[in-house]
Design an enzyme around this catalytic site. Structure first.
Site: not given
Length: 218
Positions: A187-189
């Protein structure tokens, strides 16, 4: 139940495939769990290792799930599962929609429009949490697509946990809307820049489903 919620629920029930690029994390974890379970009856140490190793392996299988999706209709669809973190007008007239991906989301990103990949650029950087403003200087991969709306920019941004972005496609590849284009491990952005004149349909705090949630409004 809205379409996006239905899809998210279906993702939790069936994992038809695993994400490309998961092997370096997944294989050692599953192998450790399998080995410790096999030896658990004969070894106290293996028995002690088996429980956390199996739990970690199950978590990895969940993290790297890559469900099939019924791709929605619309000019621009979400490239990522997650929550809309911000919607910001940009100096050049575009609008940036930032989607935060938690470790519980599907990590495979999808093409927001049909078109041709004109650029895939890896930019080294830091690894601060993706919800932090300084995350704009994080490790990232910048995509450009030539589409019916013109040039569309999309950025995959690594976070504190996500230390590797895995692009699936090279420059020059033709994509259909909703095609898988890459993976951000854990995950992240993802930032998506909408061209000037394209109205945003989502709101800050809204959940998105890659390939399903429509980002623009007619």
């Amino acid at each position: 139940m809205p379409h996006s919620q239905t899809s998210a629920h279906r993702d939790s029930l069936v994992g038809a495939r695993l994400a490309r690029g998961a092997s370096p994390w997944l294989l050692p974890t599953v192998a450790t769990a399998a080995l410790s379970l096999a030896r658990a009856r004969r070894s106290g140490v293996a028995k002690a290792v088996a429980v956390p190793a199996t739990a970690l392996a199950a978590g990895m299988l969940w993290f790297f799930r890559d469900p099939e999706r019924e791709i929605a209709t619309g000019r621009v669809i979400s490239p990522a599962d997650g929550v809309v973190q911000s919607i910001m007008p940009w100096k050049d007239g575009r609008t940036r929609v930032a989607i935060f991906m938690s470790p519980l989301n599907v990590h495979v990103n999808r093409a927001p429009l049909a078109g041709t990949v004109t650029s895939v650029e890896h930019i080294p950087g830091g690894f601060v949490p993706a919800f932090n403003k300084e995350s704009e200087n994080n490790e990232r991969v910048v995509w450009h697509f030539d589409t019916e709306l013109g040039d569309i920019e999309m950025i995959q941004i690594a976070g504190a946990v996500a230390r590797r972005i895995v692009p699936y496609l090279p420059e020059g590849t033709k994509v259909e809307q909703g095609d898988r284009i890459g993976l951000i491990r854990f995950g992240s952005r993802v930032d998506l820049y909408l061209p000037e004149g394209v109205e945003v349909a989502v709101e800050v705090g809204q959940k998105t489903v890659a390939g399903v949630t429509r980002i623009d409004r007619d």
